[in-house]
Design a protein around this motif. Structure first.
Motif, PDB file in Angstrom:
ATOM      1  N   TRP A  85       0.810  -1.221   0.000  1.00 43.77           N
ATOM      2  CA  TRP A  85       0.000   0.000   0.000  1.00 43.77           C
ATOM      3  C   TRP A  85       0.840   1.267   0.000  1.00 43.77           C
ATOM      4  CZ3 TRP A  85       1.681   2.575   4.145  1.00 43.77           C
ATOM      5  CH2 TRP A  85       2.109   1.844   5.258  1.00 43.77           C
ATOM      6  N   ASN A  86       2.134   1.160   0.353  1.00 42.26           N
ATOM      7  CA  ASN A  86       2.909   2.403   0.474  1.00 42.26           C
ATOM      8  C   ASN A  86       3.323   2.973  -0.879  1.00 42.26           C
ATOM      9  OD1 ASN A  86       4.724   0.279   0.119  1.00 42.26           O
ATOM     10  ND2 ASN A  86       6.341   1.281   1.273  1.00 42.26           N
ATOM     11  N   PHE A  87       3.386   2.122  -1.912  1.00 43.91           N
ATOM     12  CA  PHE A  87       3.576   2.592  -3.288  1.00 43.91           C
ATOM     13  C   PHE A  87       2.566   1.874  -4.178  1.00 43.91           C
ATOM     14  CE2 PHE A  87       7.544   4.046  -1.545  1.00 43.91           C
ATOM     15  CZ  PHE A  87       7.807   5.211  -2.256  1.00 43.91           C
ATOM     16  N   PRO A  88       1.296   2.246  -4.040  1.00 49.65           N
ATOM     17  CA  PRO A  88       0.241   1.480  -4.702  1.00 49.65           C
ATOM     18  C   PRO A  88       0.203   1.631  -6.209  1.00 49.65           C
ATOM     19  CG  PRO A  88      -0.674   3.424  -3.652  1.00 49.65           C
ATOM     20  CD  PRO A  88       0.766   3.352  -3.229  1.00 49.65           C
ATOM     21  N   LEU A  89       0.915   2.607  -6.740  1.00 55.79           N
ATOM     22  CA  LEU A  89       1.006   2.745  -8.195  1.00 55.79           C
ATOM     23  C   LEU A  89       2.365   2.301  -8.708  1.00 55.79           C
ATOM     24  CD1 LEU A  89      -0.147   3.696 -10.903  1.00 55.79           C
ATOM     25  CD2 LEU A  89       0.782   5.969 -10.405  1.00 55.79           C
ATOM     26  N   ALA A  90       3.443   2.850  -8.181  1.00 51.37           N
ATOM     27  CA  ALA A  90       4.773   2.596  -8.742  1.00 51.37           C
ATOM     28  C   ALA A  90       5.193   1.143  -8.577  1.00 51.37           C
ATOM     29  CB  ALA A  90       5.795   3.529  -8.108  1.00 51.37           C
ATOM     30  N   ILE A  91       5.117   0.623  -7.359  1.00 52.18           N
ATOM     31  CA  ILE A  91       5.520  -0.778  -7.160  1.00 52.18           C
ATOM     32  C   ILE A  91       4.531  -1.700  -7.844  1.00 52.18           C
ATOM     33  CG2 ILE A  91       5.834  -2.608  -5.450  1.00 52.18           C
ATOM     34  CD1 ILE A  91       7.060  -0.592  -3.586  1.00 52.18           C
ATOM     35  N   PHE A  92       3.251  -1.390  -7.739  1.00 51.03           N
ATOM     36  CA  PHE A  92       2.228  -2.215  -8.380  1.00 51.03           C
ATOM     37  C   PHE A  92       2.479  -2.327  -9.878  1.00 51.03           C
ATOM     38  CE2 PHE A  92      -1.733  -2.586 -10.722  1.00 51.03           C
ATOM     39  CZ  PHE A  92      -2.360  -3.659 -10.114  1.00 51.03           C
ATOM     40  N   ILE A  93       2.610  -1.183 -10.542  1.00 52.03           N
ATOM     41  CA  ILE A  93       2.753  -1.214 -11.993  1.00 52.03           C
ATOM     42  C   ILE A  93       4.142  -1.687 -12.400  1.00 52.03           C
ATOM     43  CG2 ILE A  93       3.643   1.065 -12.692  1.00 52.03           C
ATOM     44  CD1 ILE A  93       1.052   1.201 -14.480  1.00 52.03           C
ATOM     45  N   GLY A  94       5.147  -1.452 -11.539  1.00 54.15           N
ATOM     46  CA  GLY A  94       6.484  -1.946 -11.843  1.00 54.15           C
ATOM     47  C   GLY A  94       6.533  -3.465 -11.862  1.00 54.15           C
ATOM     48  N   GLN A  95       5.900  -4.100 -10.882  1.00 54.83           N
ATOM     49  CA  GLN A  95       5.850  -5.566 -10.857  1.00 54.83           C
ATOM     50  C   GLN A  95       5.157  -6.107 -12.105  1.00 54.83           C
ATOM     51  OE1 GLN A  95       3.757  -6.517  -7.253  1.00 54.83           O
ATOM     52  NE2 GLN A  95       5.566  -6.312  -5.952  1.00 54.83           N
ATOM     53  N   VAL A  96       3.997  -5.539 -12.407  1.00 54.92           N
ATOM     54  CA  VAL A  96       3.208  -6.016 -13.543  1.00 54.92           C
ATOM     55  C   VAL A  96       3.947  -5.767 -14.854  1.00 54.92           C
ATOM     56  CG1 VAL A  96       1.084  -5.636 -14.846  1.00 54.92           C
ATOM     57  CG2 VAL A  96       1.009  -5.759 -12.352  1.00 54.92           C
ATOM     58  N   ALA A  97       4.527  -4.582 -15.008  1.00 57.61           N
ATOM     59  CA  ALA A  97       5.233  -4.258 -16.242  1.00 57.61           C
ATOM     60  C   ALA A  97       6.408  -5.203 -16.466  1.00 57.61           C
ATOM     61  CB  ALA A  97       5.713  -2.809 -16.204  1.00 57.61           C
ATOM     62  N   ALA A  98       7.132  -5.531 -15.406  1.00 56.21           N
ATOM     63  CA  ALA A  98       8.264  -6.460 -15.546  1.00 56.21           C
ATOM     64  C   ALA A  98       7.788  -7.835 -15.986  1.00 56.21           C
ATOM     65  CB  ALA A  98       9.016  -6.544 -14.225  1.00 56.21           C
ATOM     66  N   ALA A  99       6.720  -8.315 -15.363  1.00 52.71           N
ATOM     67  CA  ALA A  99       6.183  -9.631 -15.726  1.00 52.71           C
ATOM     68  C   ALA A  99       5.732  -9.654 -17.181  1.00 52.71           C
ATOM     69  CB  ALA A  99       5.029  -9.992 -14.796  1.00 52.71           C
ATOM     70  N   LEU A 100       5.016  -8.620 -17.595  1.00 52.53           N
ATOM     71  CA  LEU A 100       4.511  -8.576 -18.971  1.00 52.53           C
ATOM     72  C   LEU A 100       5.642  -8.399 -19.977  1.00 52.53           C
ATOM     73  CD1 LEU A 100       1.388  -6.281 -18.424  1.00 52.53           C
ATOM     74  CD2 LEU A 100       1.405  -8.771 -18.714  1.00 52.53           C
ATOM     75  N   ALA A 101       6.600  -7.551 -19.671  1.00 57.00           N
ATOM     76  CA  ALA A 101       7.718  -7.314 -20.585  1.00 57.00           C
ATOM     77  C   ALA A 101       8.485  -8.595 -20.859  1.00 57.00           C
ATOM     78  CB  ALA A 101       8.652  -6.253 -20.012  1.00 57.00           C
ATOM     79  N   ALA A 102       8.602  -9.443 -19.827  1.00 56.34           N
ATOM     80  CA  ALA A 102       9.353 -10.690 -19.962  1.00 56.34           C
ATOM     81  C   ALA A 102       8.579 -11.767 -20.707  1.00 56.34           C
ATOM     82  CB  ALA A 102       9.742 -11.191 -18.580  1.00 56.34           C
ATOM     83  N   GLY A 103       7.310 -11.511 -21.003  1.00 60.96           N
ATOM     84  CA  GLY A 103       6.521 -12.474 -21.753  1.00 60.96           C
ATOM     85  C   GLY A 103       5.604 -13.320 -20.905  1.00 60.96           C
ATOM     86  N   ASN A 104       5.401 -12.947 -19.644  1.00 62.67           N
ATOM     87  CA  ASN A 104       4.484 -13.674 -18.771  1.00 62.67           C
ATOM     88  C   ASN A 104       3.086 -13.071 -18.829  1.00 62.67           C
ATOM     89  OD1 ASN A 104       6.555 -15.356 -17.135  1.00 62.67           O
ATOM     90  ND2 ASN A 104       7.329 -13.260 -16.961  1.00 62.67           N
ATOM     91  N   SER A 105       2.094 -13.858 -18.500  1.00 65.51           N
ATOM     92  CA  SER A 105       0.805 -13.282 -18.140  1.00 65.51           C
ATOM     93  C   SER A 105       0.869 -12.989 -16.646  1.00 65.51           C
ATOM     94  CB  SER A 105      -0.336 -14.246 -18.471  1.00 65.51           C
ATOM     95  OG  SER A 105      -0.121 -15.506 -17.877  1.00 65.51           O
ATOM     96  N   ALA A 106      -0.051 -12.177 -16.156  1.00 68.93           N
ATOM     97  CA  ALA A 106       0.077 -11.728 -14.775  1.00 68.93           C
ATOM     98  C   ALA A 106      -1.273 -11.608 -14.097  1.00 68.93           C
ATOM     99  CB  ALA A 106       0.786 -10.367 -14.731  1.00 68.93           C
ATOM    100  N   ILE A 107      -1.260 -11.887 -12.778  1.00 63.43           N
ATOM    101  CA  ILE A 107      -2.407 -11.618 -11.919  1.00 63.43           C
ATOM    102  C   ILE A 107      -1.929 -10.646 -10.850  1.00 63.43           C
ATOM    103  CG2 ILE A 107      -4.032 -12.564 -10.262  1.00 63.43           C
ATOM    104  CD1 ILE A 107      -4.162 -15.071 -11.819  1.00 63.43           C
TER     105      ILE A 107
END
Length: 1012
Positions: free
Chosen positions: A669-691
């Motif tokens: 919750w302390n970085f609900p946008l930056a950490i959230f979107i950073g995790q998802v962006a890394a997963a997607l960039a690498a070719g994974n699907s993400a939840i």
């Protein structure tokens, strides 16, 4: 008298090219240019003829160039030596700074007292250090017994000799006596900007006392005083505008009234560009007071390196005209160039507020001079040490009244050469104060005048020909037309070619700030509902703000069926997404970054209301989210390209990387946008699907981020949104389709995830975790206390202390602990706590009532044991916890991370540095660490011991920059690799090597075709 002029406004950082066209169009006619060159050569010749007069500081800066080891050593010692209270640390500082220099050689070819004295003293110190480290036992023993006291004495004396050339007097009375019969002076009371209310009161009293002393003395005729507004208020910043106008304006007005009554000129000094608009508003309001009618002694300084300098002069002329009085305007080149460049880059501004080429500053100075000459109610005061600038002013003046100004200790030869030929007054800018307060001023002067392009640094060098020193700045710009420094990229391009820098806003530019605030107010009307990607039968729950408990939206959490459906959709879509070209995946993330910046107001509004973030923190998080998307897109383009590997003839091997499957992204919750979107962006960039499973407290920001990713082009099934509590996260992690987990949060939860993954049947599933830590900062007695206070306040209390990187334990060297703690507590008392939607607030709430209760219980225990050094005040309503400072007897007394605005302070002894670092390392958490010191060997030692993943030296410990400062720790602080770093995406990927026997068809055709 009412203030009826509109506030000052001008473009903050316009392109250099636009201004260059205007400035070049104002080039002097050939006849005037020729006269300027003639005068310049005449003045330079006179200066060099009087070499002993040039000598002082000019010769010193030439001898100890800032590009040399000796020059850097002298600058470092000048900045820190006199304030070190203990011999043990002083000895380490001297050994550290002098061991690499060769000071004796300077004494040999210098003719001036200043250079000879410093070279002799520092050369003696160097020899003593060498003897102490000698292999000869007798020499080493003698140096140890006799060397240390002599070493300290010689070095201190060298700094005092240097100081005496820059400080006009240690008291105003001494300065006035020295000024007797020596022409015009403007006195400057040395000191740092105020950090606490007591500082502001002390500086105000010093200014008032000096004005009275100047007025009562007959030693200095027509004398003046320079006032720094930052010394008169502890929060002199754009976001505190209303408070500053209310509290600072009366202080300046009182000093102005006193100066008027005593017949003393008062000049408001120029400071950093982000304070310019605020400075002019304070100045204008004071000027408008009826009590100053009839007084022509008020004035201000204008910096020609600022692109808004001409607009400032026009504004000053309009003020003077509206009040029917004369204003003094001191025109200077400018002294904060390096910090202006850095701030513009950090803030992601469209360009720099200052010129990046000295020649552009020079021609802007001359353009400003003409504006001053053309304003009948402005009295020009030209501050310069440059013979060509003086010659240009003389050629342009056409009998109009003006004066020159110079710094005490500099430019004597130029002023003498001018006075002998022209009846033009010179005023000396005379610093007053004890040598210990000289440090910041002295280093700024050394940097400003010791730069390789400085006239002062080169004037004493006979090898520098006149045509170089007197080069026409118009010609330097016009042919070839280079308005910018080629080695300095624009703020948007500092991370190129990898990515663009994210766009920011300078809060010191009112137009830009107002536009942002308007956008946010419009966006604030939205009341979103966060829905899981798959239908859920959970009841809708209200999302409430930690600010005041009001409902700001709602969310429906995932249930068992929606989790199962989300996993199935993500698993089913994985193959198609993995087969999507990396170019297409990267394009989607770049598009996401663009949309984040375009929708920044919506995100800022939500970050403030849902996560309790201040405007600065919210804007910083939006920028970080955009940076992470662009960075991972660039990394994916590089890593997901098939790479040929070396091998023997007849074989071809290649490596390619691809996604692992479904990645579960659990964010805090302390970085609900930056950490959230950073995790998802890394997963997607690498070719994974993400939840994506956001924190229970901040689903609204996360839902908007997911919606934006889908809008940018991420297929709906590829990215699933699963809001909820810990039970939802556990179900996702334990699901058979989970191929990887990225998590940021508590150590306890990270270990629970690790155990769950280890117990799962099937493949080994990677965990990428970042878990915070008990982060420490070590401060030794060479550090500048004011800078320490700034860095500690930012590190410990920004974001209400709710950053994983936040400072938890401040380790202060015993000799300075009391004063530093008092300064930090006093500065903390100036922080405003409250509704973060209010621009002037520095600290918002903690995340929820549970966090508040936990922190209050801990602080109550500290209070019961008498551990509280400082306790701030917070609003009773809402989830607010005020900053606190807690005393520790030992580092080990802090058993766990206290996640909030609580700073713990422990003392350490000078000889125990290594032991302290080892004790910090033994705690096992290694996320961030700070070090404030001027001893280079300590910095190297700390880096070698590597007790933390991110080590920050002489700066704050938060706000890691994507790509430049990859963020993450080890041990109890995480698994690595670092977020925003070059290795992060690799952990999200599988690696596949394909080797082909190219000779299988009967031979290696490539080898056979090779030429002899």
């Amino acid at each position: 008298m009412p203030h009826d002029l509109p506030p000052f406004s001008a473009p903050y950082a316009p392109p250099d090219e636009e201004l260059a066209a205007v400035l070049l169009a104002g080039a002097p006619k050939p006849s005037l240019a020729a006269e300027t060159q003639r005068l310049g050569r005449e003045l330079l010749s006179a200066m060099r003829a009087a070499h002993s007069d040039i000598g002082g500081v000019e010769d010193f800066l030439h001898e100890f160039s800032l590009s040399s080891r000796e020059g850097l050593a002298v600058m470092a010692l000048a900045e820190s030596l006199l304030r070190v209270p203990d011999d043990a640390t002083l000895d380490r500082l001297l050994a550290d700074r002098l061991s690499a220099g060769e000071f004796d050689r300077h004494k040999a070819h210098s003719e001036t007292l200043l250079t000879q004295a410093c070279a002799f003293a520092l050369g003696l110190s160097t020899r003593l250090i060498a003897a102490e480290e000698s292999p000869s036992a007798i020499a080493a023993d003698l140096a140890r017994r006799l060397g240390a006291p002599a070493l300290r004495l010689a070095a201190r004396q060298a700094m005092r000799v240097m100081g005496s050339h820059f400080v006009f007097g240690e008291t105003i009375d001494a300065a006035l006596e020295r000024a007797r019969g020596r022409g015009l002076h403007s006195f400057d009371m040395l000191g740092e900007a105020a950090r606490m209310a007591e500082d502001a009161e002390r500086y105000f009293s010093a200014y008032a006392e000096a004005i009275r002393a100047i007025g009562a003395s007959d030693a200095a005729r027509d004398a003046g005083i320079s006032v720094k507004l930052s010394a008169l208020h502890p929060r002199y910043e754009a976001i505190s505008r209303e408070r500053v106008l209310k509290e600072l304006t009366p202080r300046l007005l009182e000093l102005a009234r006193l100066a008027k009554s005593e017949g003393v000129q008062l000049t408001v000094d120029a400071e950093e560009a982000d304070r310019l608009e605020l400075s002019l508003e304070v100045f204008a309001r004071a000027l408008s007071d009826g009590s100053l009618v009839g007084w022509n002694g008020f004035g201000l300084a204008v910096q020609a390196y600022q692109k808004r300098a001409a607009a400032v002069i026009d504004y000053a002329a309009a003020l003077a005209e509206s009040r029917s009085r004369r204003l003094n305007v001191r025109l200077v080149k400018g002294a904060y160039w390096d910090s202006e460049i850095k701030r513009a880059q950090e803030r992601g501004l469209p360009d720099y507020p200052v010129f990046t080429r000295k020649a552009m500053t020079d021609i802007n100075y001359l353009a400003c001079a003409r504006r001053l000459f053309d304003a009948p109610r402005l009295y020009p005061q030209f501050a310069t040490h440059n013979a060509l600038t003086v010659a240009s002013i003389l050629a342009e003046a056409d009998r109009r009244p003006f004066e020159f100004q110079r710094l005490h200790g500099m430019g004597e030869a130029l002023s003498e050469a001018t006075r002998e030929r022209f009846a033009i007054p010179w005023r000396v800018y005379a610093p007053v104060g004890p040598h210990r307060d000289l440090l910041a001023y002295l280093v700024r002067r050394l940097i400003e005048n010791g730069a390789n392009s400085s006239f002062v640094a080169r004037a004493a060098d006979p090898a520098t020909p006149p045509e170089v020193l007197l080069a026409d700045p118009y010609e330097l710009i016009a042919s070839p037309k280079e308005t910018r420094n080629r080695r300095l990229r624009a703020p948007a391009d500092i991370y190129r070619p990898l990515r663009a820098n994210s766009k920011g806003v300078e809060f010191g530019e009112r137009a830009g700030l107002d536009a942002l605030l308007t956008e946010i107010e419009i966006a604030r009307k939205l009341r979103p509902t966060a829905l899981p990607s798959q239908p859920s039968h959970k009841e809708r729950r209200a999302c409430r703000s930690p600010i005041d408990g009001k409902e700001i939206g709602s969310v429906i959490d995932s249930d068992g069926k929606s989790i199962e459906a989300a996993m199935a959709a993500a698993q089913h879509s994985f193959d198609s997404w993995a087969a999507t070209s990396v170019v297409a995946r990267a394009w989607v993330l770049d598009r996401t970054a663009d949309l984040i910046e375009a929708r920044r107001a919506s995100f800022i509004a939500l970050l403030q209301e849902e996560a309790g973030k201040t405007l600065d923190d919210a804007l910083g998080e939006v920028r970080e989210a955009a940076d992470l998307c662009r960075y991972y897109a660039a990394q994916a383009r590089e890593l997901c390209t098939e790479t040929a590997l070396p091998g023997p003839t007849g074989e071809a091997s290649s490596l390619r990387r691809c996604g692992r499957g479904v990645f579960v992204c659990v964010s805090p919750w302390n970085f609900p946008l930056a950490i959230f979107i950073g995790q998802v962006a890394a997963a997607l960039a690498a070719g994974n699907s993400a939840i994506a499973k956001p924190a229970e407290q901040t689903p609204l920001v996360a839902f908007e981020a997911v919606s934006l990713l889908h809008e940018a082009g991420v297929p709906q099934d590829v990215l699933q949104f699963a809001p909820g509590g810990g039970d939802v996260g556990a179900a996702l992690v334990e699901h058979p389709c989970c191929a990887g987990v990225v998590f940021t949060g508590s150590l306890e939860v990270a270990k629970s995830i690790n155990r769950a993954l280890a117990q799962k049947p099937g493949a080994i599933v990677p965990l990428i975790a970042e878990t915070g830590g008990v982060n420490a900062m070590i401060v030794d007695s060479t550090a500048l206390p004011e800078t320490v206070a700034d860095d500690v306040l930012t590190s410990a209390f920004r974001s209400a202390g709710q950053r994983c990187s936040a400072l938890r334990v401040l380790c202060l060297q015993e000799e300075i602990a009391g004063g530093c703690t008092e300064l930090i507590a006093g500065a903390a008392a100036q922080l405003r706590i409250g509704d973060p939607r209010d621009l002037g607030v520095h600290l918002g709430p903690v995340i929820d009532a549970e966090a508040k209760e936990r922190l209050e219980a801990y602080l109550a225990g500290c209070a019961a044991r008498g551990r509280i050094i400082y306790a701030g005040e917070a609003p009773a309503a809402g989830c607010f916890v005020a900053p606190h400072i807690v005393r520790l007897d030992r580092l080990e007394d802090l058993k766990e991370e206290v996640f909030g605005p609580v700073l713990h302070v422990v003392r350490w002894r000078a000889e125990a540095f290594d032991a302290l670092v080892e004790a910090i390392a033994r705690r096992g958490s290694g996320l961030t660490m700070g070090l404030e010191t001027r001893i280079e060997r300590r910095r190297h030692a700390l880096g070698a011991m590597a007790p933390a993943g991110n080590i920050y030296v002489n700066r704050n410990m938060i706000g890691a920059a994507v790509g430049g400062q990859p963020f993450g720790g080890f041990g109890l602080s995480g698994t690595g690799p670092k977020a925003g770093g070059p290795d992060y995406l690799r952990r999200f990927m599988r690696e596949i090597t394909v080797t082909v026997n190219t000779a299988a068809a009967g031979g290696d055709a490539g080898l056979m075709a090779m030429e002899d």
